[in-house]
Design an enzyme around this catalytic site. Sequence first.
Site, mmCIF file in Angstrom:
data_model
loop_
_atom_site.group_PDB
_atom_site.id
_atom_site.type_symbol
_atom_site.label_atom_id
_atom_site.label_comp_id
_atom_site.label_asym_id
_atom_site.label_seq_id
_atom_site.Cartn_x
_atom_site.Cartn_y
_atom_site.Cartn_z
ATOM 1 N N ASP A 1 7.887 -4.105 -14.630
ATOM 2 C CA ASP A 1 7.245 -3.241 -13.542
ATOM 3 C C ASP A 1 7.690 -1.624 -13.712
ATOM 4 O OD1 ASP A 1 6.708 -2.148 -11.138
ATOM 5 O OD2 ASP A 1 7.658 -3.518 -9.905
ATOM 6 N N TRP B 1 5.182 -1.565 -0.972
ATOM 7 C CA TRP B 1 5.426 -0.895 0.234
ATOM 8 C C TRP B 1 5.877 -1.808 1.308
ATOM 9 C CZ3 TRP B 1 6.523 2.564 3.550
ATOM 10 C CH2 TRP B 1 6.364 2.706 4.810
ATOM 11 N N HIS C 1 4.248 -5.073 -11.822
ATOM 12 C CA HIS C 1 4.282 -5.069 -10.317
ATOM 13 C C HIS C 1 3.031 -5.756 -9.821
ATOM 14 C CE1 HIS C 1 4.945 -2.399 -6.883
ATOM 15 N NE2 HIS C 1 3.825 -2.321 -6.583
ATOM 16 N N GLY D 1 0.729 -1.176 -0.030
ATOM 17 C CA GLY D 1 0.045 0.207 -0.104
ATOM 18 C C GLY D 1 0.947 1.343 -0.144
#
Length: 319
Positions: free
Chosen positions: A271, A116, A299, A43
């Site tokens: 990505d 993250w 990603h 996130g």
Amino acid sequence: MTTDYPPIEPYDHGMLDTGDGNLVYWEVCGNPDGKPALVVHGGPGAGCSAGHRRTFDPERYRIILFDQRNCGRSTPHASDPAADMSLNTTEHLLTDMERLREHLGVDRWLLYGGSWGSTLILAYAERHPERVTEIVIPAVTMTRRSEIDWLYRGVGRFFPEEWERFRDGVPEADRDGDIVAAYARLMEHPDEKVREKAAIDWMTWEDVVVSMEPNGKRNPYSDRPPADLLAFVRICAHYFAHGAWLEEGVLLREAGRLAGIPGVLIHGRLDLSGPADTAWELARAWPDAELIIVDDSGHTGSPTMRAEVLGAIDRFAPR
């Protein structure tokens, strides 16, 4: 193992009291006597899902999941404008991870997570290397300001029309400045409609960035319940507007502290949101890391990337 393990339910769960009004949801699955492993979600603000449980062999692992502050099942939820975001920083999350480890009686654990989650894993492992047995990271990020600027400005080279719409989602006076900080301010606006529009504009851009991935699904970011969408964007913008409260480049500079911790870094060649040079730099600075570049993945992953993740975690199970 090349496919996910069967669905599994937690045998224990609870709410960790952080002492400052926040309650952090946690759960444990698999073998109570197995090798401890912690799932660190992305996130920031995405929360954990039942699918994360299926990454580990439930016969060999004690699988621990938690929802980081203000998202998922943790309270207060960031979709509530009354939730105090000043109590949600990288430092708070690192403290929560240590508090959870002590609460569950874990001495050392494997860390798994991407995007993250990889930043938070690296920050934790560099601070507490003695508590980490191994690390598995798909989609490597270090949340440097240069990476944030690439994601929310640089990628606009590939999608100029869509980026212009994203830029124009903030007030005109902010469009030539820090767009991420401008969105963070919008997510704190007293008008619910303003917050909702900002969240949709942000997530629309996130979807665009991964839209060319050959194994991606449609609208992977915006396809979530309204409350979770609001929380995701509010937390993301809050973190990225502050550079995750990390000194620029510190996780790479301090990667030598990971010496002795075996790691597997698995990164998609395609990505666009986090180009592979980040993973490459980290692998060169971390003495015990293996870097696997997956040619058919972006990603959001691919079957090939998933097989590499499952294989790495299976290899670490007997250690």
